[in-house]
Scaffold this motif. Structure first.
Motif, mmCIF file in Angstrom:
data_model
loop_
_atom_site.group_PDB
_atom_site.id
_atom_site.type_symbol
_atom_site.label_atom_id
_atom_site.label_comp_id
_atom_site.label_asym_id
_atom_site.label_seq_id
_atom_site.Cartn_x
_atom_site.Cartn_y
_atom_site.Cartn_z
ATOM 1 N N ASP A 106 -14.597 40.952 10.592
ATOM 2 C CA ASP A 106 -13.662 40.274 9.956
ATOM 3 C C ASP A 106 -13.862 38.846 10.185
ATOM 4 O O ASP A 106 -14.284 38.364 11.279
ATOM 5 C CB ASP A 106 -12.543 41.265 11.146
ATOM 6 C CG ASP A 106 -11.210 40.092 10.887
ATOM 7 O OD1 ASP A 106 -11.120 39.078 9.845
ATOM 8 O OD2 ASP A 106 -10.262 40.601 10.759
ATOM 9 N N LYS A 107 -13.343 37.842 9.005
ATOM 10 C CA LYS A 107 -13.083 36.798 9.156
ATOM 11 C C LYS A 107 -12.759 35.856 10.041
ATOM 12 O O LYS A 107 -12.317 34.730 10.090
ATOM 13 C CB LYS A 107 -13.297 35.802 7.638
ATOM 14 C CG LYS A 107 -14.936 36.289 6.756
ATOM 15 C CD LYS A 107 -15.065 35.585 6.014
ATOM 16 C CE LYS A 107 -16.424 35.882 5.573
ATOM 17 N NZ LYS A 107 -16.442 34.826 3.779
ATOM 18 N N GLY A 108 -11.416 36.642 10.693
ATOM 19 C CA GLY A 108 -10.857 36.029 11.852
ATOM 20 C C GLY A 108 -9.357 35.961 11.346
ATOM 21 O O GLY A 108 -9.557 35.745 9.507
ATOM 22 N N VAL A 109 -8.762 34.930 11.833
ATOM 23 C CA VAL A 109 -7.108 33.737 11.110
ATOM 24 C C VAL A 109 -7.763 32.449 10.816
ATOM 25 O O VAL A 109 -8.161 32.111 11.594
ATOM 26 C CB VAL A 109 -5.965 34.025 12.478
ATOM 27 C CG1 VAL A 109 -5.648 32.864 11.585
ATOM 28 C CG2 VAL A 109 -6.105 35.553 12.028
ATOM 29 N N VAL A 110 -7.806 31.969 9.762
ATOM 30 C CA VAL A 110 -7.783 30.744 9.320
ATOM 31 C C VAL A 110 -6.793 30.627 9.257
ATOM 32 O O VAL A 110 -5.877 30.814 8.227
ATOM 33 C CB VAL A 110 -8.475 30.377 8.414
ATOM 34 C CG1 VAL A 110 -8.455 29.055 7.241
ATOM 35 C CG2 VAL A 110 -9.957 31.145 8.826
ATOM 36 N N THR A 111 -6.246 28.665 10.058
ATOM 37 C CA THR A 111 -4.906 28.541 10.252
ATOM 38 C C THR A 111 -5.127 27.000 9.542
ATOM 39 O O THR A 111 -6.641 26.384 9.702
ATOM 40 C CB THR A 111 -4.171 28.722 11.090
ATOM 41 O OG1 THR A 111 -3.121 28.418 11.644
ATOM 42 C CG2 THR A 111 -4.962 28.042 12.936
ATOM 43 N N THR A 112 -3.763 26.315 9.799
ATOM 44 C CA THR A 112 -4.079 24.654 9.469
ATOM 45 C C THR A 112 -4.193 24.740 11.172
ATOM 46 O O THR A 112 -3.645 25.234 12.436
ATOM 47 C CB THR A 112 -2.895 24.277 8.503
ATOM 48 O OG1 THR A 112 -1.144 24.596 9.568
ATOM 49 C CG2 THR A 112 -2.582 25.034 7.556
#
Length: 127
Positions: A106-112
């Protein structure tokens, strides 16, 4: 702090959103963040083509991802203060986004940067 295999498996079985929440709580508590390093920090490309900086709450999780394109990289810690005071502002200047809790599946959570800063500061208020 060392994490045992059962804990690793339990956390990796969580959804990416739950791993994000775990990341926030753990780094607020332990005051350190982990990345992968080898002549520079490991970076990834998001599904939308942005450059992201993967981060983990513990050495063991980062080490699991030190394979394939990140073979030869080693887990390296930096302080929460460094993340908030230096790394996130530098990432903003370089147009790099945070990627929280990347896994091999899973590429994880991309956040700001703003959202990550906000979530961390809200969690830190509880301490």
């Amino acid at each position: 702090m060392k994490i045992n295999q059962k804990q690793i498996e339990a956390v990796l079985a969580l959804s990416s959103e739950e791993r994000y929440k775990h990341f926030i709580k753990v780094i607020a508590d332990w005051q350190e963040v982990w990345g992968l390093y080898h002549d520079g920090w490991a970076l990834a490309e998001t599904d939308t083509g942005e450059i992201s900086f993967p981060m983990w709450p513990a050495k063991e999780y980062a080490a699991i991802c030190a394979e394939n394109e990140w073979g030869g990289y080693v887990p390296e810690a930096f302080s929460l203060d460094d993340l908030l005071g230096e790394l996130l502002p530098n990432m903003k200047n370089d147009n790099v986004v945070p990627c929280i809790f990347y896994t091999t599946l899973d590429k994880g959570v991309v956040t700001t940067i703003e959202q990550l800063s906000y979530d961390l500061n809200e969690e830190l208020k509880r301490y």
